[in-house]
Design an enzyme around this catalytic site. Structure first.
Site, short mmCIF file in Angstrom:
data_model
loop_
_atom_site.label_atom_id
_atom_site.label_comp_id
_atom_site.label_asym_id
_atom_site.label_seq_id
_atom_site.Cartn_x
_atom_site.Cartn_y
_atom_site.Cartn_z
N ASP A 155 42.67 35.95 33.76
CA ASP A 155 42.74 35.41 35.00
C ASP A 155 42.43 34.05 35.70
O ASP A 155 41.83 33.28 35.09
CB ASP A 155 41.44 36.33 36.10
CG ASP A 155 41.89 36.47 37.57
OD1 ASP A 155 42.72 36.32 37.80
OD2 ASP A 155 40.96 36.43 38.08
N SER A 156 42.59 33.62 36.65
CA SER A 156 42.52 32.20 37.11
C SER A 156 41.32 32.12 37.32
O SER A 156 40.25 30.87 37.84
CB SER A 156 43.09 31.76 38.58
OG SER A 156 42.36 32.61 39.44
N TYR A 196 45.54 29.33 41.17
CA TYR A 196 46.68 29.13 40.68
C TYR A 196 47.58 29.12 41.91
O TYR A 196 48.28 28.82 42.15
CB TYR A 196 46.86 30.63 40.20
CG TYR A 196 46.75 30.24 38.66
CD1 TYR A 196 44.86 28.81 37.96
CD2 TYR A 196 46.49 30.98 37.23
CE1 TYR A 196 44.54 28.62 37.06
CE2 TYR A 196 46.03 30.95 36.00
CZ TYR A 196 44.99 29.56 36.28
OH TYR A 196 45.01 29.50 34.72
N GLY A 197 46.89 30.23 43.38
CA GLY A 197 48.09 30.92 43.76
C GLY A 197 48.70 29.55 44.99
O GLY A 197 49.79 30.27 45.15
N CYS A 207 45.72 39.20 36.73
CA CYS A 207 46.46 37.90 37.72
C CYS A 207 47.63 38.18 37.96
O CYS A 207 48.69 38.08 37.13
CB CYS A 207 46.19 36.22 37.26
SG CYS A 207 46.39 35.34 38.27
N ASN A 208 47.78 38.45 39.17
CA ASN A 208 49.12 38.67 39.93
C ASN A 208 50.01 37.97 39.71
O ASN A 208 51.48 38.00 39.38
CB ASN A 208 48.82 39.42 41.35
CG ASN A 208 48.48 40.69 41.03
OD1 ASN A 208 48.75 41.66 41.41
ND2 ASN A 208 47.16 40.78 41.60
N THR A 209 49.50 36.47 40.54
CA THR A 209 50.28 35.44 40.09
C THR A 209 50.85 35.17 39.19
O THR A 209 52.22 34.25 38.54
CB THR A 209 48.77 33.99 41.00
OG1 THR A 209 48.70 34.42 41.61
CG2 THR A 209 49.65 32.76 41.34
N GLU A 231 35.27 33.01 44.37
CA GLU A 231 35.06 32.63 44.17
C GLU A 231 33.77 31.70 44.49
O GLU A 231 32.81 31.15 43.82
CB GLU A 231 36.20 31.41 43.89
CG GLU A 231 37.13 31.44 43.40
CD GLU A 231 36.90 32.34 41.24
OE1 GLU A 231 36.02 31.16 40.91
OE2 GLU A 231 37.20 32.37 41.29
N CYS A 278 46.39 41.08 44.73
CA CYS A 278 46.07 39.41 43.61
C CYS A 278 44.19 40.02 43.59
O CYS A 278 43.33 40.67 44.77
CB CYS A 278 45.78 38.78 45.46
SG CYS A 278 44.00 37.13 44.16
N THR A 279 44.18 40.14 42.71
CA THR A 279 42.63 40.90 41.37
C THR A 279 41.20 40.40 42.05
O THR A 279 40.49 41.03 41.81
CB THR A 279 42.40 40.78 40.03
OG1 THR A 279 43.38 39.74 40.20
CG2 THR A 279 44.17 41.62 39.62
N HIS A 280 41.77 39.79 42.86
CA HIS A 280 40.19 38.47 43.70
C HIS A 280 40.16 39.49 44.72
O HIS A 280 38.98 39.77 44.67
CB HIS A 280 40.53 37.80 43.62
CG HIS A 280 40.19 36.67 43.47
ND1 HIS A 280 40.76 36.06 41.99
CD2 HIS A 280 39.03 35.19 42.74
CE1 HIS A 280 40.41 34.88 41.41
NE2 HIS A 280 39.30 34.68 41.45
#
Ligand code: DGL
Length: 273
Positions: A11-12, A43-44, A74-76, A153, A185-187
């Site tokens: 993931d980012s 990354y988005g 990571c969806n992006t 983050e 978004c996995t966040h």
């Protein structure tokens, strides 16, 4: 021979930990090797070329280890490079969009589904296309939520400021009368209590981690490469971040509820662009 190869998760940043947690819960004998590119997160808002380069660097890093499957958590990155990565690697590769789509379709009663994600994920229309492919008569609406990833983050999950930002950002979605909202978004599952509060308790939130771990389990089982139960031996999980170890450790240990074996590694070349 005992199957001891690990599941790679990338993931980012810390978002993929939401998927790692579900993998640990559903597949408790599997080893995990995780890379979070926190130094270059988010990354988005990056270009497709940057996302491609960074994702490939994370994969090259993990390929030094013995890996039997890769989850692009990571969806992006899933929206931009999943198909290419599948073609390049001689490993099963799972993204997070298709599992989220399936979960949303089975949850929605009214057929009105919202998607929140990064600018890139929403702009690519990857969710909308995948939803309509499964069920053409759905009403879908996407909303990019760029302030959310920095909140996660920086571990600002419970503050009044976070609550205000989440509510303001989601205002256009509240007006859409959806009954199901995909956390694309996995966040975002780390902000789920605030998102639920802003949207109302009648809205079903879809976190693709659960369905992704299920798909991974089915795939490993079909290929006969599930890790066996070795008499209660705990699997080793290794985490790497390109960013600051301390904040990754704080978020990771609180989300996963266990101490992390964590190291900082820079990816070369480190474009900060
Ligand atoms: N967690 C990521 C996703 O699922 C990316 C967030 C970001 O780096 O912008 O899209």
């Amino acid at each position: 021979m005992i199957e001891r190869r690990a599941i790679g998760i990338i993931d980012s940043g810390v978002g993929g930990l939401t998927v790692a947690r579900e993998v640990m819960r559903q597949l408790p004998h599997e080893e995990i090797i995780y890379f979070g590119d926190n130094a270059r997160c988010p990354y988005g808002s990056r270009t497709a070329e940057e996302i491609r380069t960074f994702t490939n660097q994370m994969i090259q890093f993990l390929l030094q280890y013995s890996m039997k499957a890769l989850v692009i958590a990571c969806n992006t990155a899933t929206a931009v490079v999943l198909d290419e990565v599948r073609e390049q690697l001689d490993l099963p590769v799972i993204g997070v969009i298709e599992p989220g789509v399936r979960a949303a379709i089975s949850a929605s009663r009214t057929g009105r589904i919202g998607i929140i994600g990064t600018e890139t994920t929403i702009r690519t229309g990857a969710y909308q296309r995948a939803l309509k492919r499964e069920k053409p008569d759905l009403y879908t609406v996407g909303l990019a939520c760029p302030p959310f990833v920095p909140l996660v983050e920086h571990f600002m999950l419970q503050t009044d400021e976070a609550q205000k930002i989440v509510a303001e950002t989601l205002a256009p979605m509240q007006a859409e009368d959806v009954d199901t909202l995909i956390l694309g978004c996995t966040h975002y599952p780390l902000l789920a209590p605030l998102i639920q509060q802003a949207m109302g308790s009648h809205i079903t939130l879809i976190n693709s981690a659960d369905e992704t771990a299920k798909e991974l389990g089915a795939l490993l089982s079909a290929q006969g490469i599930l890790a066996p139960d070795e008499g209660g031996r705990a699997p080793r999980h290794r985490f790497f971040t390109s960013g600051e170890e301390e904040i990754f450790r704080q978020i990771g240990e609180s989300w996963l509820g266990r101490p992390l074996e964590l190291e900082r590694r820079e990816l070369e070349p480190l474009y900060l662009g």
